[in-house]
Design a protein around this motif. Structure first.
Motif, PDB file in Angstrom:
ATOM      1  N   GLY A 179      50.992  75.612 -63.307  1.00 47.62           N
ATOM      2  CA  GLY A 179      50.291  76.773 -62.756  1.00 47.62           C
ATOM      3  C   GLY A 179      50.429  78.064 -63.520  1.00 47.62           C
ATOM      4  O   GLY A 179      49.989  79.118 -63.051  1.00 47.62           O
ATOM      5  N   ALA A 180      51.013  78.037 -64.719  1.00 43.85           N
ATOM      6  CA  ALA A 180      51.165  79.257 -65.503  1.00 43.85           C
ATOM      7  C   ALA A 180      49.855  79.654 -66.175  1.00 43.85           C
ATOM      8  O   ALA A 180      49.055  78.797 -66.563  1.00 43.85           O
ATOM      9  CB  ALA A 180      52.249  79.077 -66.561  1.00 43.85           C
ATOM     10  N   ARG A 181      49.652  80.951 -66.324  1.00 45.76           N
ATOM     11  CA  ARG A 181      48.596  81.458 -67.201  1.00 45.76           C
ATOM     12  C   ARG A 181      49.076  81.268 -68.638  1.00 45.76           C
ATOM     13  O   ARG A 181      50.248  81.484 -68.937  1.00 45.76           O
ATOM     14  CB  ARG A 181      48.341  82.946 -66.978  1.00 45.76           C
ATOM     15  N   ILE A 182      48.160  80.898 -69.529  1.00 47.85           N
ATOM     16  CA  ILE A 182      48.566  80.609 -70.903  1.00 47.85           C
ATOM     17  C   ILE A 182      47.893  81.577 -71.875  1.00 47.85           C
ATOM     18  O   ILE A 182      46.665  81.664 -71.928  1.00 47.85           O
ATOM     19  CB  ILE A 182      48.218  79.170 -71.312  1.00 47.85           C
ATOM     20  N   ALA A 183      48.724  82.296 -72.625  1.00 47.13           N
ATOM     21  CA  ALA A 183      48.246  83.074 -73.763  1.00 47.13           C
ATOM     22  C   ALA A 183      48.308  82.145 -74.973  1.00 47.13           C
ATOM     23  O   ALA A 183      49.391  81.810 -75.461  1.00 47.13           O
ATOM     24  CB  ALA A 183      49.114  84.310 -73.971  1.00 47.13           C
ATOM     25  N   GLU A 203      52.833  93.799 -88.514  1.00 47.22           N
ATOM     26  CA  GLU A 203      51.925  94.678 -87.756  1.00 47.22           C
ATOM     27  C   GLU A 203      50.960  93.881 -86.891  1.00 47.22           C
ATOM     28  O   GLU A 203      50.565  94.318 -85.806  1.00 47.22           O
ATOM     29  CB  GLU A 203      51.159  95.620 -88.698  1.00 47.22           C
ATOM     30  N   ARG A 204      50.589  92.680 -87.337  1.00 47.92           N
ATOM     31  CA  ARG A 204      49.722  91.822 -86.518  1.00 47.92           C
ATOM     32  C   ARG A 204      50.500  91.271 -85.318  1.00 47.92           C
ATOM     33  O   ARG A 204      49.933  91.053 -84.252  1.00 47.92           O
ATOM     34  CB  ARG A 204      49.173  90.666 -87.354  1.00 47.92           C
ATOM     35  N   ILE A 205      51.805  91.042 -85.508  1.00 51.03           N
ATOM     36  CA  ILE A 205      52.641  90.589 -84.391  1.00 51.03           C
ATOM     37  C   ILE A 205      52.743  91.692 -83.345  1.00 51.03           C
ATOM     38  O   ILE A 205      52.674  91.435 -82.140  1.00 51.03           O
ATOM     39  CB  ILE A 205      54.036  90.165 -84.885  1.00 51.03           C
ATOM     40  N   ASP A 206      52.887  92.930 -83.798  1.00 51.52           N
ATOM     41  CA  ASP A 206      52.916  94.056 -82.864  1.00 51.52           C
ATOM     42  C   ASP A 206      51.641  94.105 -82.033  1.00 51.52           C
ATOM     43  O   ASP A 206      51.675  94.332 -80.816  1.00 51.52           O
ATOM     44  CB  ASP A 206      53.078  95.378 -83.627  1.00 51.52           C
ATOM     45  N   GLU A 207      50.509  93.873 -82.703  1.00 53.42           N
ATOM     46  CA  GLU A 207      49.227  93.886 -81.995  1.00 53.42           C
ATOM     47  C   GLU A 207      49.134  92.731 -81.000  1.00 53.42           C
ATOM     48  O   GLU A 207      48.636  92.892 -79.885  1.00 53.42           O
ATOM     49  CB  GLU A 207      48.080  93.814 -83.004  1.00 53.42           C
ATOM     50  N   LEU A 208      49.626  91.556 -81.410  1.00 57.38           N
ATOM     51  CA  LEU A 208      49.636  90.394 -80.520  1.00 57.38           C
ATOM     52  C   LEU A 208      50.441  90.692 -79.261  1.00 57.38           C
ATOM     53  O   LEU A 208      49.974  90.463 -78.137  1.00 57.38           O
ATOM     54  CB  LEU A 208      50.249  89.192 -81.257  1.00 57.38           C
ATOM     55  N   MET A 209      51.640  91.214 -79.424  1.00 58.73           N
ATOM     56  CA  MET A 209      52.506  91.455 -78.272  1.00 58.73           C
ATOM     57  C   MET A 209      51.975  92.574 -77.392  1.00 58.73           C
ATOM     58  O   MET A 209      52.127  92.535 -76.158  1.00 58.73           O
ATOM     59  CB  MET A 209      53.933  91.750 -78.743  1.00 58.73           C
ATOM     60  N   VAL A 224      49.217  90.974 -75.286  1.00 55.20           N
ATOM     61  CA  VAL A 224      49.772  90.152 -74.212  1.00 55.20           C
ATOM     62  C   VAL A 224      50.372  91.038 -73.120  1.00 55.20           C
ATOM     63  O   VAL A 224      50.233  90.756 -71.931  1.00 55.20           O
ATOM     64  CB  VAL A 224      50.812  89.157 -74.769  1.00 55.20           C
ATOM     65  N   ALA A 225      51.022  92.138 -73.515  1.00 55.47           N
ATOM     66  CA  ALA A 225      51.590  93.075 -72.536  1.00 55.47           C
ATOM     67  C   ALA A 225      50.481  93.672 -71.664  1.00 55.47           C
ATOM     68  O   ALA A 225      50.642  93.815 -70.443  1.00 55.47           O
ATOM     69  CB  ALA A 225      52.368  94.171 -73.245  1.00 55.47           C
ATOM     70  N   ALA A 226      49.359  93.988 -72.293  1.00 56.79           N
ATOM     71  CA  ALA A 226      48.234  94.546 -71.536  1.00 56.79           C
ATOM     72  C   ALA A 226      47.628  93.519 -70.589  1.00 56.79           C
ATOM     73  O   ALA A 226      47.014  93.871 -69.570  1.00 56.79           O
ATOM     74  CB  ALA A 226      47.167  95.062 -72.509  1.00 56.79           C
ATOM     75  N   TRP A 227      47.824  92.243 -70.895  1.00 57.49           N
ATOM     76  CA  TRP A 227      47.318  91.141 -70.066  1.00 57.49           C
ATOM     77  C   TRP A 227      48.263  90.849 -68.901  1.00 57.49           C
ATOM     78  O   TRP A 227      47.976  90.028 -68.054  1.00 57.49           O
ATOM     79  CB  TRP A 227      47.153  89.896 -70.944  1.00 57.49           C
ATOM     80  N   GLY A 228      49.400  91.508 -68.890  1.00 61.11           N
ATOM     81  CA  GLY A 228      50.376  91.315 -67.820  1.00 61.11           C
ATOM     82  C   GLY A 228      51.784  91.060 -68.307  1.00 61.11           C
ATOM     83  O   GLY A 228      52.739  91.133 -67.539  1.00 61.11           O
ATOM     84  N   GLY A 229      51.922  90.754 -69.601  1.00 60.98           N
ATOM     85  CA  GLY A 229      53.250  90.526 -70.175  1.00 60.98           C
ATOM     86  C   GLY A 229      53.698  89.088 -70.062  1.00 60.98           C
ATOM     87  O   GLY A 229      53.340  88.377 -69.132  1.00 60.98           O
ATOM     88  N   ALA A 230      54.514  88.660 -71.021  1.00 63.32           N
ATOM     89  CA  ALA A 230      54.975  87.273 -71.066  1.00 63.32           C
ATOM     90  C   ALA A 230      56.235  87.100 -70.234  1.00 63.32           C
ATOM     91  O   ALA A 230      57.263  87.720 -70.515  1.00 63.32           O
ATOM     92  CB  ALA A 230      55.240  86.846 -72.508  1.00 63.32           C
TER      93      ALA A 230
END
Length: 267
Positions: A30-34, A70-76, A79-85
């Protein structure tokens, strides 16, 4: 049954192989998947659709080249804006084999960045939020090569040993967060041995052909030197272990490096 309803999982390298199998297991709970990985539009659409069919209420793709901080920063941030991991699975990795004396410097740098530094960067971004919520799981897909060495794999072995050490430090730093009821924050490594992914398929086919098409005999020969069970693992087995580690009942399992290797590292 593990219930991950309301949880969000970021799984790097989750469009195929072990990463996809882990994402399937978490989706089924039941988890949301990024979703993340190097893939074209068709493969991305296929992976997200597949994971929603497996039970994920949402499965969305997030871009992020792990070779570039810098792309990792954008990825995280995305994901944070999507609710966070709530769950972070660092699965993406690369390998190149060559003797130490002939290993290109740029290959060393790239393997260390993708297999080790990227995990540091994703963990640094995700763990504080997990601590605030009182629940979090970091599962780093290391390797038997995080526990033992093999020739011609200097950067890979160095990165995977480093990943095990990094995970243990993070486990100690976050061990006191959360509660038994909430599940706390844990950091663990899974260390697979020979696992049937697309990368392994050509080697299996070659050995099987030498045994008149007997696939089992080909696998047994391939694994004989390292893996005493002479049986490969399926990616779904790694997914099942990752799922169990996400259960609140596993709140005291932290700082471990769990081999799934048919006895390889017991020798």
């Amino acid at each position: 049954m593990v219930d991950l309803t309301g949880k969000t999982a970021l799984v790097t390298g989750s469009v195929q192989g072990i990463g996809l199998a882990v994402a399937e297991a978490l989706a089924g709970a039941g988890a949301r998947i990024a979703v993340h990985g190097l893939a074209g539009d068709h493969q991305i659409h296929e992976a997200c659709t597949h994971l929603r069919a497996k039970g994920a209420p949402q499965a969305e793709f997030f871009h992020g080249d792990l070779r570039q901080p810098e792309r990792i920063d954008e990825l995280m941030a995305a994901v944070a804006a999507w609710g966070g991991a709530d769950i972070l699975v660092n699965n993406a990795g690369i390998q190149h084999t060559a003797p130490l004396a002939r290993m290109p410097r740029e290959t060393w740098d790239t393997i260390l960045q993708v297999n080790l530094s990227a995990a540091f960067e994703t963990m640094q971004a995700a763990l504080p939020g997990m601590a605030e919520r009182g629940y979090g799981r970091v599962i780093n897909i290391a390797s038997v090569h995080g526990l033992v060495a093999s020739k011609d794999k200097a950067p890979y072995v160095a990165a995977k040993h480093g990943l095990v050490g990094l995970s243990r430090v993070a486990a100690l730093e976050y061990a006191g967060t959360g509660s038994k009821a909430d599940g706390g924050v844990t950091v663990n490594c899974i260390c697979p041995g020979w696992t049937e992914t697309e990368i392994l398929a050509p080697q299996i086919a070659e050995r099987a052909e030498a045994h008149g098409g007997d696939r089992a005999a080909g696998i047994a020969e391939l694994l004989a030197e390292k893996q005493p069970s002479r049986r490969t693992s399926d990616p779904a087995e790694i997914g099942a272990l990752a799922l169990w580690l996400c259960d609140p009942i596993a709140h005291n399992v932290t700082g471990t490096a769990i081999p799934v290797d048919g006895g390889w590292t017991a020798q």
